[in-house]
Every structure is written in C-alpha cells, then in structure tokens.
Write an enzyme that holds these catalytic residues in place. Structure first.
Site, PDB file in Angstrom:
ATOM      1  N   ASP A  73      -8.244  14.801   5.859  1.00  0.00           N
ATOM      2  CA  ASP A  73      -7.142  14.674   6.815  1.00  0.00           C
ATOM      3  C   ASP A  73      -6.796  13.193   6.949  1.00  0.00           C
ATOM      4  O   ASP A  73      -7.231  12.378   6.129  1.00  0.00           O
ATOM      5  CB  ASP A  73      -7.483  15.355   8.158  1.00  0.00           C
ATOM      6  N   ALA A  74      -6.063  12.835   7.982  1.00  0.00           N
ATOM      7  CA  ALA A  74      -5.563  11.459   8.076  1.00  0.00           C
ATOM      8  C   ALA A  74      -6.649  10.437   8.411  1.00  0.00           C
ATOM      9  O   ALA A  74      -6.441   9.235   8.253  1.00  0.00           O
ATOM     10  CB  ALA A  74      -4.440  11.393   9.109  1.00  0.00           C
ATOM     11  N   GLY A  75      -7.812  10.880   8.874  1.00  0.00           N
ATOM     12  CA  GLY A  75      -8.880   9.935   9.220  1.00  0.00           C
ATOM     13  C   GLY A  75      -9.769   9.617   8.025  1.00  0.00           C
ATOM     14  O   GLY A  75      -9.570  10.143   6.925  1.00  0.00           O
ATOM     15  N   HIS A  98     -18.629  13.439  -0.049  1.00  0.00           N
ATOM     16  CA  HIS A  98     -19.127  12.237   0.608  1.00  0.00           C
ATOM     17  C   HIS A  98     -20.666  12.251   0.607  1.00  0.00           C
ATOM     18  O   HIS A  98     -21.271  13.278   0.922  1.00  0.00           O
ATOM     19  CB  HIS A  98     -18.600  12.184   2.048  1.00  0.00           C
ATOM     20  N   ILE A 123      -8.661   4.745   0.504  1.00  0.00           N
ATOM     21  CA  ILE A 123      -8.174   5.649   1.547  1.00  0.00           C
ATOM     22  C   ILE A 123      -6.766   6.086   1.161  1.00  0.00           C
ATOM     23  O   ILE A 123      -5.901   5.248   0.864  1.00  0.00           O
ATOM     24  CB  ILE A 123      -8.216   4.934   2.907  1.00  0.00           C
ATOM     25  N   LEU A 124      -6.573   7.394   1.124  1.00  0.00           N
ATOM     26  CA  LEU A 124      -5.261   7.932   0.745  1.00  0.00           C
ATOM     27  C   LEU A 124      -4.270   7.688   1.877  1.00  0.00           C
ATOM     28  O   LEU A 124      -4.613   7.759   3.054  1.00  0.00           O
ATOM     29  CB  LEU A 124      -5.381   9.435   0.466  1.00  0.00           C
ATOM     30  N   ARG A 180       0.822  -1.209   0.000  1.00  0.00           N
ATOM     31  CA  ARG A 180       0.000   0.000   0.000  1.00  0.00           C
ATOM     32  C   ARG A 180       0.866   1.273   0.000  1.00  0.00           C
ATOM     33  O   ARG A 180       0.532   2.278  -0.616  1.00  0.00           O
ATOM     34  CB  ARG A 180      -0.875  -0.070   1.253  1.00  0.00           C
ATOM     35  N   ASN A 189     -12.745  16.378  -0.729  1.00  0.00           N
ATOM     36  CA  ASN A 189     -13.500  15.143  -0.960  1.00  0.00           C
ATOM     37  C   ASN A 189     -14.990  15.431  -0.909  1.00  0.00           C
ATOM     38  O   ASN A 189     -15.439  16.337  -0.206  1.00  0.00           O
ATOM     39  CB  ASN A 189     -13.155  14.111   0.124  1.00  0.00           C
TER      40      ASN A 189
HETATM   41  C1  GAR Z   1     -20.503  10.160  -5.023  1.00  0.00           C
HETATM   42  O1  GAR Z   1     -21.814  10.152  -4.532  1.00  0.00           O
HETATM   43  C2  GAR Z   1     -19.518  10.314  -3.883  1.00  0.00           C
HETATM   44  O2  GAR Z   1     -19.997  11.073  -2.816  1.00  0.00           O
HETATM   45  C3  GAR Z   1     -19.321   8.884  -3.462  1.00  0.00           C
HETATM   46  O3  GAR Z   1     -19.262   8.175  -4.653  1.00  0.00           O
HETATM   47  C4  GAR Z   1     -20.123   8.808  -5.608  1.00  0.00           C
HETATM   48  C5  GAR Z   1     -19.363   8.930  -6.906  1.00  0.00           C
HETATM   49  O4  GAR Z   1     -20.198   9.259  -7.940  1.00  0.00           O
HETATM   50  N1  GAR Z   1     -18.141   8.746  -2.691  1.00  0.00           N
HETATM   51  C6  GAR Z   1     -18.052   7.952  -1.629  1.00  0.00           C
HETATM   52  O5  GAR Z   1     -18.952   7.206  -1.267  1.00  0.00           O
HETATM   53  C7  GAR Z   1     -16.733   8.015  -0.908  1.00  0.00           C
HETATM   54  N2  GAR Z   1     -16.846   7.439   0.401  1.00  0.00           N
HETATM   55  P1  GAR Z   1     -19.611   9.656  -9.377  1.00  0.00           P
HETATM   56  O6  GAR Z   1     -18.539   8.605  -9.712  1.00  0.00           O
HETATM   57  O7  GAR Z   1     -20.788   9.554 -10.294  1.00  0.00           O
HETATM   58  O8  GAR Z   1     -19.053  11.034  -9.269  1.00  0.00           O
END
Ligand code: GAR
Length: 207
Positions: A144-146, A112, A95-96, A68, A110
C-alpha cells in the site's frame, strides 16, 4: 479456462527470490508466467538470472529521470505495458510512488525479511538482530502507500541463534531467505491460481 496469471517481477539485487519464481513457473500446474523483470539498477545478478531464463528486462534508474515522479511514471508505464495480473517486488529496494501503487492497487506483492509490522524498511534483518529478538522471519504482503504497511498474506518464522550476533546477521539472513523463497513461491502460486480479496486488512485466498 483462464490462462496462467501474468507476473512482472521487480528486483534490485541478487535475485534468488526471482530465481525461485523462475523455477516455479516452469511447471504449468503452477498457474503463472513471468512476462518481464524490471530493475532500478544495472549490473545485478537478478537481471542476469532473468536474461539467462530468456525473459525481457527493463531498467529505470532514478538518476536518469528528472525527479522521482518521472521515474515512477516511467516504471509504471513499463510494467503496465505487460498487462500484469500481479507485480512481485522481490528485493526491490526502492519505495514505489503513488502513481505506481494506484495503477496496480491490491496486486503488488512484496516480500520483506522480518515479521512485519516489526522492522520495516531496508534493514529488516539487522534491525531485528540489533533489537535482540529471539525469533524473526519474513513477511509476504500486499503493497500500500506506506513502507511495508500493506495487508499481510503470509509469514514465516526463523529463530535467532546466539551466534548470529557474531557475523553481523549474514547467516541469519541466509536462513530467512531459505524460508522466504518457499513462502513467496507458495503465496504467488496460490494468488495466481485462486485469486484473492482484501477485507479490513485481511487477505483471503479461496481454499
Ligand atoms: C530478500 O530477503 C527480501 O526480503 C529483501 O531483499 C532480499 C532480496 O534477496 N527485501 C528487502 O529488504 C526490502 N525491504 P534476493 O535479491 O536474493 O531475492
């Protein structure tokens, strides 16, 4: 006059958020350009969208690297090569690593699909639905790191309907993504044009 803010976007899936950014940067007033799109897997619609827009793409699959940490170094080097002002993770489902986060500290954005700090992780939409919340939404935040713990920049609210329990959250996810794309485009544009500072977990963007 400084030039447009330099963006690198990372994706893992359908790339509809990336598409919204591609369309936004076409207007010079938006104040940003996308230098490249990176992914952790091949054969995804997100990469096709990038190629269709004429953007350079790169792929680093974890399984092609010794471990990784090697993968994180390779990803960091590819992104750093474009000297981005901001890195946008738009549906990037890995996860970065600490090296990546240190290299672009305070500059990784990001999105979410839930109202953080509730329902972090890979299943934000279905976790919220299973919990029985009546409102959920999306969060654009700095990384951040989490896992999904970084300072929040903006959130959008979406109501849960009774019928959302019947289709496993598919319709809810689409309603969230409609709000999310607008929010992400708005936030990235403001960060690009105005800059930001972080103070005690609060992200301030000059008005
Ligand atoms: C988005 O809804 C984003 O919030 C989610 O993936 C989807 C990507 O859609 N990300 C996560 O769940 C990260 N934990 P897209 O590929 O159509 O932009």
């Amino acid at each position: 006059m400084p030039g447009p803010a330099r963006l690198v976007v990372l994706v893992s899936g359908s790339g509809t958020n990336l598409q919204a950014l591609i369309e936004a940067v076409a207007d010079p007033v938006y104040g940003a350009e996308i230098l490249a799109v990176g992914a952790d897997r091949d054969g995804i619609a997100g990469l096709e969208r990038a190629e269709r827009a004429g953007l350079p793409v790169f792929v680093h699959r974890v399984k092609d690297h010794g471990d990784r940490a090697d993968w994180d170094r390779a990803l960091t080097a590819s992104v750093a090569g474009y000297e981005p002002d901001l890195v946008v993770t738009a549906g990037f489902m890995k996860i970065l690593g600490p090296g990546f986060i240190e290299a672009f500290a305070g500059r990784i954005v990001n999105t979410h699909p839930a109202l953080l700090p509730s329902f972090p992780g890979a299943h934000g939409v279905t976790d919220a639905l299973a919990y029985g919340v009546r409102v959920t939404g999306c969060t654009v935040h700095l990384v951040d790191a989490g896992v999904d713990t970084g300072p929040i920049i903006a959130q959008g609210v979406v109501e849960v309907h009774d019928a959302d329990h019947a289709d496993g959250g598919e319709a809810l996810q689409e309603r969230i993504k409609t709000v999310e794309r607008k929010l992400l485009v708005d936030v990235v544009g403001r960060l690009a044009r105005e800059g930001h500072r972080i103070e005690d977990r609060k992200v301030w963007i000059p008005a």
